[in-house]
Write a protein that holds these residues in place. Structure first.
Motif, short mmCIF file in Angstrom:
data_model
loop_
_atom_site.label_atom_id
_atom_site.label_comp_id
_atom_site.label_asym_id
_atom_site.label_seq_id
_atom_site.Cartn_x
_atom_site.Cartn_y
_atom_site.Cartn_z
N LYS A 70 0.83 -1.21 0.00
CA LYS A 70 0.00 0.00 0.00
C LYS A 70 0.86 1.26 0.00
CE LYS A 70 -4.07 0.44 1.46
NZ LYS A 70 -5.30 0.70 2.22
N GLU A 71 0.50 2.17 -0.86
CA GLU A 71 1.12 3.49 -0.90
C GLU A 71 -0.02 4.49 -0.83
OE1 GLU A 71 3.31 5.20 -4.48
OE2 GLU A 71 4.96 4.47 -3.22
N GLY A 72 -0.26 5.05 0.37
CA GLY A 72 -1.47 5.85 0.57
C GLY A 72 -2.67 4.94 0.56
N ASN A 73 -3.64 5.26 -0.27
CA ASN A 73 -4.84 4.42 -0.38
C ASN A 73 -4.75 3.41 -1.52
OD1 ASN A 73 -6.22 5.73 1.75
ND2 ASN A 73 -6.82 7.40 0.38
N ASP A 74 -3.64 3.43 -2.25
CA ASP A 74 -3.50 2.56 -3.43
C ASP A 74 -2.57 1.38 -3.15
OD1 ASP A 74 -5.08 4.32 -4.97
OD2 ASP A 74 -3.34 5.59 -5.34
N VAL A 75 -2.83 0.28 -3.84
CA VAL A 75 -1.92 -0.86 -3.83
C VAL A 75 -1.08 -0.77 -5.10
CG1 VAL A 75 -1.67 -3.36 -3.83
CG2 VAL A 75 -3.51 -2.29 -2.51
N VAL A 76 0.24 -0.73 -4.94
CA VAL A 76 1.15 -0.57 -6.07
C VAL A 76 2.19 -1.68 -6.03
CG1 VAL A 76 0.82 1.94 -6.10
CG2 VAL A 76 2.69 0.96 -4.75
N GLY A 77 2.96 -1.80 -7.12
CA GLY A 77 4.05 -2.75 -7.12
C GLY A 77 4.26 -3.41 -8.47
N PHE A 78 5.29 -4.22 -8.55
CA PHE A 78 5.68 -4.91 -9.79
C PHE A 78 4.56 -5.82 -10.29
CE2 PHE A 78 8.08 -8.56 -11.77
CZ PHE A 78 8.48 -7.88 -12.91
N ASP A 79 4.03 -6.66 -9.39
CA ASP A 79 2.95 -7.56 -9.79
C ASP A 79 1.71 -6.79 -10.23
OD1 ASP A 79 4.57 -9.67 -9.17
OD2 ASP A 79 3.34 -10.45 -7.52
N VAL A 80 1.42 -5.70 -9.54
CA VAL A 80 0.25 -4.88 -9.87
C VAL A 80 0.38 -4.35 -11.30
CG1 VAL A 80 -1.09 -2.82 -9.29
CG2 VAL A 80 -0.09 -4.21 -7.47
N ASP A 81 1.56 -3.84 -11.64
CA ASP A 81 1.77 -3.30 -12.98
C ASP A 81 1.67 -4.38 -14.05
OD1 ASP A 81 2.07 -0.79 -11.96
OD2 ASP A 81 4.19 -0.56 -12.45
N LEU A 82 2.18 -5.58 -13.74
CA LEU A 82 2.09 -6.67 -14.72
C LEU A 82 0.65 -7.10 -14.95
CD1 LEU A 82 5.15 -8.99 -13.98
CD2 LEU A 82 4.85 -7.39 -15.87
N LEU A 83 -0.14 -7.20 -13.89
CA LEU A 83 -1.54 -7.60 -14.07
C LEU A 83 -2.38 -6.49 -14.67
CD1 LEU A 83 -2.48 -10.00 -11.14
CD2 LEU A 83 -1.93 -10.50 -13.52
N ASN A 84 -1.88 -5.26 -14.63
CA ASN A 84 -2.56 -4.18 -15.34
C ASN A 84 -2.48 -4.37 -16.85
OD1 ASN A 84 -3.93 -2.49 -13.56
ND2 ASN A 84 -2.08 -1.35 -13.03
N LEU A 85 -1.54 -5.19 -17.32
CA LEU A 85 -1.52 -5.55 -18.74
C LEU A 85 -2.82 -6.22 -19.12
CD1 LEU A 85 2.11 -7.00 -19.08
CD2 LEU A 85 1.33 -4.72 -19.77
N VAL A 86 -3.30 -7.11 -18.26
CA VAL A 86 -4.57 -7.81 -18.50
C VAL A 86 -5.75 -6.86 -18.32
CG1 VAL A 86 -6.08 -9.69 -17.74
CG2 VAL A 86 -3.60 -10.02 -17.78
N ALA A 87 -5.73 -6.13 -17.21
CA ALA A 87 -6.84 -5.21 -16.92
C ALA A 87 -7.02 -4.20 -18.04
CB ALA A 87 -6.60 -4.50 -15.59
N ASN A 88 -5.93 -3.59 -18.47
CA ASN A 88 -6.01 -2.57 -19.53
C ASN A 88 -6.46 -3.16 -20.85
OD1 ASN A 88 -5.12 -0.67 -17.69
ND2 ASN A 88 -2.99 -0.78 -18.33
N ASP A 89 -5.99 -4.37 -21.16
CA ASP A 89 -6.37 -5.01 -22.42
C ASP A 89 -7.87 -5.29 -22.47
OD1 ASP A 89 -5.33 -6.45 -24.95
OD2 ASP A 89 -6.60 -7.96 -24.00
#
Length: 281
Positions: A70-89
């Motif tokens: 958690k960074e503030g109210n958000d969850v961030v990180g390497f895994d988060v960015d990689l799974l955003n590949l799926v979410a964004n697609d």
């Protein structure tokens, strides 16, 4: 014009008006620009049924910095960015659910429809592959030993009679359990990474065994700590999903996007963002 002709014309006009109104209704339904309408269409077209409309719901056990935290109210990180590949697609927003790690690796979280995918620098093992669908490997890893920088501890053999902290339900715990009897140390289990790391820092335990990515990250921010040894456990990370249903489709989707990201440089960009260097070739 007789009465019968007049009635026929009135009925015909009414029918035309009804068709026009129906067409307008269909047009209104078809022009729905809301996020949920569009995202549901993309997911459905890929044969994917989501736990929550418009969301890629991802289970993990926080914190596991720099993979997810958690960074503030958000969850961030390497895994988060990689799974955003799926979410964004798929036109989705990623939503992270904090849950016990064993529920992810056992598949219980997916069966209970708490999430679509699971992340957490999860080592691919035969036991986990039997329980859940797992993506292609996205990162290599190994276990390491973290101690206080001035402890004098250099290896597992130096831990005889001492306490070693591990994180519950991890391959680090499995490795520590295997080594404990031979090297004469006591294994102390902590529920999460932060507890494990801070109990070494406070001196309650004399060392910790966990993944290299997370312990090197902790040492970077805590100069009084050090990684004393690495163990060549040959591990690889993957993301999890339901064993059947939409699970394999999400896994296939990630595998395709990961291959593209490794070709077009996106993977290297994400890796460098979180680890400060590009991955070894």
């Amino acid at each position: 014009m007789n009465i019968v002709t007049t009635l026929r014309k009135s009925r015909a006009a009414a029918a035309v008006a009804s068709v026009a109104v129906f067409a307008l209704v269909l047009t209104a339904c078809g022009s729905d620009d809301s996020p949920s309408g569009g995202t549901e269409d993309k997911a459905a077209a890929a044969g994917i049924t989501l736990v929550k409309s418009g969301k890629l719901t991802v289970c993990t056990h926080l914190p596991y910095k720099p993979f997810q935290y958690k960074e503030g109210n958000d969850v961030v990180g390497f895994d988060v960015d990689l799974l955003n590949l799926v979410a964004n697609d798929l036109g989705l927003t990623q939503e992270v659910v904090n849950i016990e790690w064993a529920q992810v690796t056992s598949g219980a979280a997916f069966q209970a429809k708490k999430c679509d995918m699971g992340m957490g620098a999860m080592t691919i093992t035969p036991e986990r592959q039997a329980a859940i669908s797992i993506t292609d490997p996205y990162m290599d890893a190994t276990q390491v030993l973290m101690v206080k920088a001035d402890s004098g501890i250099k290896s597992l053999a130096d831990l005889k009679g001492k306490k070693v902290g591990v994180q519950a339900d991890t391959t680090g715990k499995v490795y520590a359990d295997e080594q404990a009897k031979t090297n004469g140390f006591e294994v102390v289990v902590f529920n999460d990474l932060a507890l494990q790391e801070n109990n070494v820092k406070s001196g309650r335990v004399q060392a910790a065994i966990n993944d290299n990515g997370v312990l090197y990250d902790f040492v970077k921010d805590n100069p009084d700590m050090a990684v004393a040894a690495e163990f060549n456990t040959g591990e690889q990370y993957g993301f999890g999903a339901l064993k059947d249903g939409s699970g394999p489709k999400l896994v296939e989707k990630f595998n395709t996007l990961l291959a593209t990201a490794k070709t077009d440089g996106k993977y290297n960009e994400i890796y460098k963002k979180w680890f400060g260097v590009e991955p070894k070739k």
